[in-house]
Enzyme design. Structure first.
Site, PDB file in Angstrom:
ATOM      1  N   LYS A  11       8.035 -61.527-108.242  1.00 58.04           N
ATOM      2  CA  LYS A  11       6.589 -61.814-108.298  1.00 58.04           C
ATOM      3  C   LYS A  11       5.843 -60.602-108.884  1.00 58.04           C
ATOM      4  CE  LYS A  11       7.205 -65.164-104.620  1.00 58.04           C
ATOM      5  NZ  LYS A  11       6.656 -65.889-103.484  1.00 58.04           N
ATOM      6  N   HIS A  94       6.310 -72.583-110.637  1.00 60.74           N
ATOM      7  CA  HIS A  94       6.217 -72.003-109.297  1.00 60.74           C
ATOM      8  C   HIS A  94       4.905 -72.422-108.649  1.00 60.74           C
ATOM      9  CE1 HIS A  94       6.070 -69.175-105.999  1.00 60.74           C
ATOM     10  NE2 HIS A  94       7.365 -69.017-106.172  1.00 60.74           N
ATOM     11  N   GLU A  96       2.898 -70.873-106.895  1.00 60.65           N
ATOM     12  CA  GLU A  96       1.799 -69.909-107.058  1.00 60.65           C
ATOM     13  C   GLU A  96       1.123 -70.110-108.410  1.00 60.65           C
ATOM     14  OE1 GLU A  96       4.064 -66.429-105.984  1.00 60.65           O
ATOM     15  OE2 GLU A  96       4.137 -67.151-103.919  1.00 60.65           O
ATOM     16  N   GLU A 166      10.967 -75.683-103.214  1.00 63.23           N
ATOM     17  CA  GLU A 166      10.252 -74.631-102.488  1.00 63.23           C
ATOM     18  C   GLU A 166       9.015 -75.232-101.826  1.00 63.23           C
ATOM     19  OE1 GLU A 166      11.184 -70.438-104.149  1.00 63.23           O
ATOM     20  OE2 GLU A 166       9.475 -71.226-105.233  1.00 63.23           O
ATOM     21  N   SER A 213      10.931 -68.254 -97.577  1.00 60.13           N
ATOM     22  CA  SER A 213      11.265 -67.405 -96.429  1.00 60.13           C
ATOM     23  C   SER A 213      12.766 -67.346 -96.153  1.00 60.13           C
ATOM     24  CB  SER A 213      10.491 -67.861 -95.182  1.00 60.13           C
ATOM     25  OG  SER A 213       9.088 -67.741 -95.396  1.00 60.13           O
TER      26      SER A 213
HETATM   27  P1  13P Z   1       9.577 -65.908-100.058  1.00 62.23           P
HETATM   28  O1  13P Z   1      11.089 -65.785-100.058  1.00 62.23           O
HETATM   29  O2  13P Z   1       8.882 -64.587-100.004  1.00 62.23           O
HETATM   30  O3  13P Z   1       9.092 -66.900 -99.070  1.00 62.23           O
HETATM   31  O4  13P Z   1       9.198 -66.497-101.527  1.00 62.23           O
HETATM   32  C1  13P Z   1       9.851 -67.624-101.987  1.00 62.23           C
HETATM   33  C2  13P Z   1       9.474 -67.840-103.395  1.00 62.23           C
HETATM   34  O5  13P Z   1       8.342 -68.128-103.713  1.00 62.23           O
HETATM   35  C3  13P Z   1      10.519 -67.650-104.418  1.00 62.23           C
HETATM   36  O6  13P Z   1      10.099 -68.105-105.670  1.00 62.23           O
END
Ligand code: 13P
Length: 260
Positions: A11, A94, A96, A166, A213
């Site tokens: 990220k 993703h 996000e 995800e 997570s």
């Molecule tokens: P986390 O493992 O921090 O929850 O993030 C997952 C993720 O968004 C991977 O692309």
């Protein structure tokens, strides 16, 4: 047998120098696990420095996004064509990006096709948000995202596509989906949708990861599920020993530990 995948999504973490030194530090602890496809996804800025650090290691290098137009007036964007020859993979869709950058199913599809045409393996992320999860809409939402992402992607290209389930409510929250929840979404929704689109044989060959997570202490439960082919990892991928532990667990659970 499907080759397991552990992909670390860094990220917006780590400077260029930190990314390169992290990659160098990580390599010795994951080098032996050749039966696991190991991938790191640094910030765009650090791709070339990390590529240099990973040279000859067999560890894949992923971007975190890729614009579908090869070039043009798209301030801030980086195209799949620009990534060709630098990265081996790119994350697309993703949550996000869907939440913060206005990513749509249609653009995800354009990006998947652009990535494939530029010899990048797309890691296509899908997943429902908390409200949709609580309303029991997971399969409807995820099934729609998978269909949209893969529109006009031909059967021959599917061997190069990786999908990642995800659930948005599990990302960065410490609230991971149970192995059963992840297994059902992956097997009964993502893979079932692939079977409808491409037939059962192709569907059986595509790698589908869980993300949200994932940590060393919950990794084994996911890897024990036949349907789950690995993990797309955020937070735990920022720590050498955690990421190495995830790779080791995948090797042990998925490949009978035949190369540790
Ligand atoms: P986390 O493992 O921090 O929850 O993030 C997952 C993720 O968004 C991977 O692309």
């Amino acid at each position: 047998m499907r080759v397991p995948v552990i992909a670390g999504n860094w990220k917006m973490h780590k400077s260029v120098a930190e990314s390169a030194s992290f990659a160098r530090e990580l390599l010795p602890s994951i080098a032996a696990y050749e039966s696991v496809e190991r991938i790191v996804a640094p910030t765009f800025l650090a791709l070339t420095a990390v590529a240099e650090a990973l040279r000859g290691s067999g560890v894949g290098l992923s971007a975190q996004d890729a614009h579908f137009e090869p070039q043009g007036a798209f301030t801030s964007q980086i195209s799949a064509a620009m990534l060709k020859g630098i990265a081996s993979h790119t994350i697309i869709g993703h949550s996000e990006c869907r939440a913060w950058l206005g990513e749509t199913d249609e653009r995800v599809n354009l990006k998947v096709r652009a990535a494939l045409s530029c010899d990048l393996t797309p890691i296509v992320a899908v997943g429902e948000n908390l409200q949709q999860y609580e309303a029991g809409q997971t399969f409807a939402v995820v099934g729609r995202q998978v269909r949209a992402a893969l529109q006009d992607v031909g059967t021959a290209d599917m061997s190069r596509v990786i999908l990642a389930y995800e659930p948005v409510w599990a990302i960065g929250t410490g609230r991971n989906a149970s192995a059963e929840t992840a297994r059902d979404a992956i097997g009964d929704c993502v893979r079932a949708t692939l079977a409808e689109l491409y037939g059962a044989s192709i569907a059986r060959q595509v790698r589908i990861l869980y993300g949200g997570s994932v940590k060393p202490d919950n990794m084994s439960q996911y890897m024990a599920e036949q349907e789950i082919d690995g993990a797309l990892v955020g937070g735990a991928s920022l720590n050498v020993s955690d990421f190495a532990a995830l790779v080791a667990i995948a090797a042990r659970e998925k490949t009978a530990g035949n190369n540790s």
